[in-house]
Design a protein around this motif. Structure first.
Motif, PDB file in Angstrom:
ATOM      1  N   TYR A  36      41.684   9.881 -36.991  1.00 48.54           N
ATOM      2  CA  TYR A  36      42.394   8.863 -37.757  1.00 48.54           C
ATOM      3  C   TYR A  36      41.805   8.757 -39.151  1.00 48.54           C
ATOM      4  O   TYR A  36      40.598   8.805 -39.334  1.00 48.54           O
ATOM      5  CB  TYR A  36      42.273   7.488 -37.087  1.00 48.54           C
ATOM      6  N   VAL A  61      51.572   1.504 -24.274  1.00 53.67           N
ATOM      7  CA  VAL A  61      51.267   2.737 -23.535  1.00 53.67           C
ATOM      8  C   VAL A  61      50.207   2.506 -22.464  1.00 53.67           C
ATOM      9  O   VAL A  61      50.045   3.326 -21.572  1.00 53.67           O
ATOM     10  CB  VAL A  61      50.806   3.894 -24.461  1.00 53.67           C
ATOM     11  N   LEU A  62      49.466   1.402 -22.565  1.00 53.15           N
ATOM     12  CA  LEU A  62      48.499   1.091 -21.500  1.00 53.15           C
ATOM     13  C   LEU A  62      49.253   0.481 -20.321  1.00 53.15           C
ATOM     14  O   LEU A  62      50.420   0.124 -20.441  1.00 53.15           O
ATOM     15  CB  LEU A  62      47.460   0.106 -22.034  1.00 53.15           C
ATOM     16  N   ALA A 109      45.289   5.189 -18.312  1.00 60.11           N
ATOM     17  CA  ALA A 109      45.265   5.546 -19.733  1.00 60.11           C
ATOM     18  C   ALA A 109      46.423   6.484 -20.018  1.00 60.11           C
ATOM     19  O   ALA A 109      46.797   7.277 -19.161  1.00 60.11           O
ATOM     20  CB  ALA A 109      43.951   6.236 -20.068  1.00 60.11           C
ATOM     21  N   ALA A 122      32.649   5.004 -35.128  1.00 62.51           N
ATOM     22  CA  ALA A 122      33.372   4.641 -33.925  1.00 62.51           C
ATOM     23  C   ALA A 122      34.873   4.764 -34.098  1.00 62.51           C
ATOM     24  O   ALA A 122      35.597   4.884 -33.130  1.00 62.51           O
ATOM     25  CB  ALA A 122      33.042   3.202 -33.535  1.00 62.51           C
ATOM     26  N   ALA A 162      48.523   9.575 -28.439  1.00 65.18           N
ATOM     27  CA  ALA A 162      48.650   8.930 -27.133  1.00 65.18           C
ATOM     28  C   ALA A 162      50.033   8.332 -26.972  1.00 65.18           C
ATOM     29  O   ALA A 162      50.587   8.297 -25.882  1.00 65.18           O
ATOM     30  CB  ALA A 162      47.584   7.853 -26.978  1.00 65.18           C
ATOM     31  N   PRO A 209      38.270   6.009 -34.058  1.00 67.78           N
ATOM     32  CA  PRO A 209      38.663   7.166 -33.288  1.00 67.78           C
ATOM     33  C   PRO A 209      38.844   8.400 -34.163  1.00 67.78           C
ATOM     34  O   PRO A 209      39.464   8.330 -35.218  1.00 67.78           O
ATOM     35  CB  PRO A 209      39.986   6.742 -32.651  1.00 67.78           C
ATOM     36  N   ALA A 210      38.236   9.495 -33.738  1.00 68.55           N
ATOM     37  CA  ALA A 210      38.324  10.735 -34.485  1.00 68.55           C
ATOM     38  C   ALA A 210      39.784  11.089 -34.671  1.00 68.55           C
ATOM     39  O   ALA A 210      40.611  10.826 -33.812  1.00 68.55           O
ATOM     40  CB  ALA A 210      37.605  11.832 -33.721  1.00 68.55           C
ATOM     41  N   ARG A 260      51.337   0.746 -29.496  1.00 68.66           N
ATOM     42  CA  ARG A 260      49.947   1.077 -29.174  1.00 68.66           C
ATOM     43  C   ARG A 260      49.473   0.450 -27.874  1.00 68.66           C
ATOM     44  O   ARG A 260      48.726   1.061 -27.115  1.00 68.66           O
ATOM     45  CB  ARG A 260      49.036   0.586 -30.303  1.00 68.66           C
ATOM     46  N   ALA A 301      37.298   7.401 -27.794  1.00 64.39           N
ATOM     47  CA  ALA A 301      37.153   6.452 -28.907  1.00 64.39           C
ATOM     48  C   ALA A 301      38.474   5.737 -29.184  1.00 64.39           C
ATOM     49  O   ALA A 301      38.490   4.551 -29.511  1.00 64.39           O
ATOM     50  CB  ALA A 301      36.681   7.188 -30.155  1.00 64.39           C
ATOM     51  N   ASP A 302      39.580   6.456 -29.033  1.00 60.98           N
ATOM     52  CA  ASP A 302      40.889   5.848 -29.270  1.00 60.98           C
ATOM     53  C   ASP A 302      41.136   4.732 -28.259  1.00 60.98           C
ATOM     54  O   ASP A 302      41.557   3.633 -28.610  1.00 60.98           O
ATOM     55  CB  ASP A 302      41.972   6.929 -29.162  1.00 60.98           C
ATOM     56  N   LEU A 303      40.805   5.018 -26.992  1.00 58.81           N
ATOM     57  CA  LEU A 303      41.021   4.007 -25.946  1.00 58.81           C
ATOM     58  C   LEU A 303      40.124   2.790 -26.166  1.00 58.81           C
ATOM     59  O   LEU A 303      40.585   1.647 -26.102  1.00 58.81           O
ATOM     60  CB  LEU A 303      40.776   4.615 -24.564  1.00 58.81           C
ATOM     61  N   SER A 313      38.857   1.733 -28.849  1.00 62.94           N
ATOM     62  CA  SER A 313      39.251   0.985 -30.047  1.00 62.94           C
ATOM     63  C   SER A 313      40.464   0.090 -29.776  1.00 62.94           C
ATOM     64  O   SER A 313      40.696  -0.872 -30.501  1.00 62.94           O
ATOM     65  CB  SER A 313      39.551   1.943 -31.195  1.00 62.94           C
ATOM     66  N   ARG A 314      41.224   0.403 -28.730  1.00 63.21           N
ATOM     67  CA  ARG A 314      42.366  -0.468 -28.411  1.00 63.21           C
ATOM     68  C   ARG A 314      41.922  -1.806 -27.839  1.00 63.21           C
ATOM     69  O   ARG A 314      42.704  -2.744 -27.764  1.00 63.21           O
ATOM     70  CB  ARG A 314      43.321   0.236 -27.456  1.00 63.21           C
ATOM     71  N   GLY A 315      40.651  -1.906 -27.439  1.00 60.63           N
ATOM     72  CA  GLY A 315      40.122  -3.195 -27.032  1.00 60.63           C
ATOM     73  C   GLY A 315      40.107  -4.202 -28.176  1.00 60.63           C
ATOM     74  O   GLY A 315      39.987  -5.397 -27.963  1.00 60.63           O
ATOM     75  N   ILE A 340      44.753  10.671 -24.323  1.00 57.84           N
ATOM     76  CA  ILE A 340      44.108   9.757 -25.267  1.00 57.84           C
ATOM     77  C   ILE A 340      42.606  10.038 -25.269  1.00 57.84           C
ATOM     78  O   ILE A 340      42.027  10.367 -24.236  1.00 57.84           O
ATOM     79  CB  ILE A 340      44.396   8.283 -24.893  1.00 57.84           C
ATOM     80  N   LEU A 395      44.891  -7.683 -23.142  1.00 51.51           N
ATOM     81  CA  LEU A 395      44.590  -7.503 -24.560  1.00 51.51           C
ATOM     82  C   LEU A 395      45.427  -8.438 -25.435  1.00 51.51           C
ATOM     83  O   LEU A 395      45.440  -8.311 -26.651  1.00 51.51           O
ATOM     84  CB  LEU A 395      44.840  -6.052 -24.976  1.00 51.51           C
ATOM     85  N   MET A 424      35.910  -0.459 -23.362  1.00 52.85           N
ATOM     86  CA  MET A 424      37.088  -1.045 -23.988  1.00 52.85           C
ATOM     87  C   MET A 424      37.080  -2.562 -23.838  1.00 52.85           C
ATOM     88  O   MET A 424      37.343  -3.298 -24.781  1.00 52.85           O
ATOM     89  CB  MET A 424      38.367  -0.476 -23.392  1.00 52.85           C
ATOM     90  N   ARG A 448      54.254   8.783 -16.944  1.00 60.66           N
ATOM     91  CA  ARG A 448      54.380   8.059 -18.200  1.00 60.66           C
ATOM     92  C   ARG A 448      54.970   8.936 -19.282  1.00 60.66           C
ATOM     93  O   ARG A 448      54.875  10.146 -19.230  1.00 60.66           O
ATOM     94  CB  ARG A 448      53.008   7.550 -18.633  1.00 60.66           C
TER      95      ARG A 448
END
Lengths: 358, 281
Positions: free
Chosen positions: A19, A244-245, B99, A14, A300, A16-17, A241, B106-108, B110-112, B103, A253, B163, A357
């Motif tokens: 990394y 950016v959302l 988003a 899981a 991102a 993220p690819a 990190r 999986a990256d998004l 994982s930010r959860g 991105i 979060l 997420m 953005r």
């Protein structure tokens, strides 16, 4: 320290690819692989640019002689490299890196690639205060960082004050910033015309962002300031990190968004103002470097290390071109970066959708 | 549909005399609202446009500071808790999250994990497991390496839910999670939300039939107040629909689930002004 490679990973992982994971006891760090590769490439480019900066000029120095001089070995070029070129190169490196990171942070906070410190008035604030002080006879190198930081922070505070309407809207932020920048530029012009002839001429050279005749006097305080800001930059790399959302998601979060953005912006403004104090406004580096870096890394968020490297490459290259392009006449590095940056800025404005953005 | 426990359920998340507005001077959008969110159940808030349902949800998720009253988590006021602590207990999916460009899924997702991570602890076994599970449950594992902005609306919504799930909170607040989705994707998302074991869900929906079908606990709002609350089978009546939405409707049992189904009355020719005036003063 172990870095897990994708090949020995279980089939459905899981993480993220893209990394890599560095783990040591309870500490763990996610590293963006592509950003790592890009950083190495930029580092190689930067080395070439630095070598060119040491070798090229009125007298051409052989690379081996230049390197000998850098490392304190006896060399034919001790004076040309050691006294004339290396101090200047050091300053250009530091200024470029600081501007690259500053641009990335401010663009990230504003979520807008236009919102770079040299567009929204931060560097103009630094310039206005510095030139004003110069016309009143305050020209010591030691005072420059304080003056420029005061100016940069004041300009940023002004932009924030005018753009704040119970929230920060990216589009308004940029427009107000451009307005403030223009106003500050005219303040600078006013003091240039009011001031003493000789000082005005000195200030004018400074205003275009030139490394001519500058070196360790300016580089040393800048280096200390950057070192002091390093922990803040490391924090910023992580804090970015969530920023950016969108605001709601980031808050959900558990990010203290107001504080985080204020922190990121402050670090960015400090870096930009310090760099401006040391070499004058080297325009468009802060605008260009983060976007170049992000297009290469495809992350991102804006990658800080790569932005710093890209900023350094741009600035050092610009200074080499400024020295050699029309030799013996020397241009200011800021003129060269502006020649590249201005068309890019126009392109951004034309293609940018409002409220987009960074 | 799993039968919800009736009777006095425990509630970790409650609102007390909640008064909300976006502008100090304006009339409050929500006025003196009391609400207990029953643990382990799906609570759905319904009501006409601008009745304050999304505003209430934002306050429950501390995105909006109450002008009066308070939201309590385990008896403590949200405004006194660190936002990170709240994020470990309450997950929230806003109406239209955005988003960053390019991105990956999986990256998004994982930010959860943000509220569970530290500067020096960026990825743990627990992170790995939570993200894997969240992506499996929402069926986005196959999309893991795709860019979020390339996905269809339904896929994207599943990614955002993933997420929120990866955040592993007991409470999950969803603001109109089915908006912009076609009917098949709406049903898919609601089925997913309905079958989250052990989670307390609060969702705002604008479709009364979907609300009646998927809620254990239905809350009907109008003009910033709660008009009715309870199990859908007990409170959804023709009177309630007329009162809350101003719509003449027939309420019949849903042929599939037996939950109340609202069928609007026969369409009439452009309404006779006199008839409309008589109904809505």
């Amino acid at each position: 320290m172990t870095v897990t490679e994708p090949r020995d990973a279980p089939p459905r992982r899981a993480r993220p690819a893209g990394y890599g994971l560095a783990r040591r006891r309870r500490a763990s760090f996610l590293l963006h692989r592509r950003a790592g590769v890009v950083a190495l490439i930029l580092l190689a480019l930067l080395s070439c640019a630095c070598l060119a900066a040491l070798c090229l000029g009125e007298t051409t120095v052989a690379p081996d002689q230049a390197l000998r001089a850098v490392f304190g070995r006896p060399s034919d070029a001790e004076f040309v490299v050691g006294v004339l070129r290396l101090p200047r190169l050091t300053l250009a490196l530091l200024v470029g890196a600081a501007l690259g990171v500053a641009g990335a942070l401010i663009q990230a906070v504003a979520r807008n690639p236009l919102a770079s410190p040299d567009v929204i008035g931060v560097t103009h604030g630094a310039a206005a205060v510095t030139v004003t002080a110069m016309t009143y006879g305050l020209t010591s190198a030691a005072a420059l960082p304080y003056l420029s930081v005061t100016g940069g922070l004041a300009a940023a505070a002004l932009v924030y004050l005018f753009a704040w309407r119970g929230g920060l809207h990216a589009g308004r932020f940029v427009l107000i910033g451009i307005g403030i920048a223009v106003a500050l530029r005219s303040v600078t012009q006013l003091f240039l015309t009011k001031g003493d002839h000789q000082i005005a001429q000195q200030a004018t050279v400074w205003m275009t962002g030139s490394f001519n005749g500058r070196g360790y006097d300016q580089a040393q305080p800048l280096a200390w300031a950057l070192l002091a800001l390093l922990p803040a930059v490391l924090w910023a790399a992580r804090a970015q990190r969530a920023v950016v959302l969108d605001d709601d998601t980031a808050t959900a979060l558990g990010v203290r968004l107001g504080r985080t953005r204020l922190g990121l912006a402050t670090v960015g403004v400090l870096l930009a103002a310090l760099a401006t104090g040391a070499a004058g406004p080297v325009d468009f580096v802060a605008l260009l470097a983060p976007q170049i870096a992000r297009r290469l890394t495809r992350t991102a968020q804006l990658p800080l290390l790569c932005s710093a490297l890209a900023g350094a490459v741009l600035t050092v290259t610009a200074d080499v071109l400024a020295r050699t392009l029309f030799a013996p006449t020397e241009l200011a590095a800021g003129v060269v970066t502006a020649a590249v940056g201005a068309p890019y800025l126009l392109w951004l404005i034309v293609t940018h959708r409002t409220g987009g953005r960074a | 549909m799993s039968p919800a426990e009736t009777g006095p359920a425990t509630a970790r998340l409650t609102a007390r005399a909640l008064t909300l507005s976006y502008d100090e001077a304006a009339r409050p959008i929500v006025d003196g609202l009391d609400l207990a969110v029953p643990d382990g159940q799906v609570t759905v808030i319904v009501g006409p446009n601008a009745c304050g349902k999304s505003t209430t949800l934002r306050a429950l998720g501390r995105l909006l500071k109450p002008r009066g009253g308070a939201v309590l988590l385990d008896g403590q006021e949200l405004s006194t808790l660190p936002t990170r602590r709240i994020a470990q207990a309450i997950g929230l999916l806003p109406q239209s999250p955005t988003a960053p460009e390019a991105i990956t899924v999986a990256d998004l997702v994982s930010r959860g994990r943000q509220p569970h991570q530290r500067w020096w602890q960026q990825w743990s076994e627990a992170d790995e497991r939570a993200v894997t599970e969240a992506m499996d449950r929402t069926d986005v594992t196959a999309l893991a390496d795709r860019a979020v902005d390339e996905l269809s609306g339904g896929q994207r919504q599943r990614v955002w839910i993933a997420m929120a799930l990866a955040q592993e909170t007991d409470l999950l607040l969803l603001d109109e999670p089915t908006t912009y989705l076609d009917i098949a994707h709406q049903v898919e998302v609601l089925n997913l939300v309905r079958h989250l074991p052990g989670r307390t869900v609060v969702a705002v929906l604008h479709d009364l039939n979907q609300a009646a079908r998927y809620a254990d606990h239905l809350v009907a709002m109008k003009d910033g107040r709660i008009v009715a609350r309870g199990r859908p089978g007990e409170i959804v009546t023709a009177e309630l629909v007329r009162d809350v939405f101003g719509l003449d409707a027939l309420v019949v049992p849903d042929p599939v689930t037996g939950s109340p189904l609202v069928v609007p009355a026969a369409p009439t020719a452009p309404t006779l002004p006199s008839a409309r005036e008589a109904r809505t003063p």
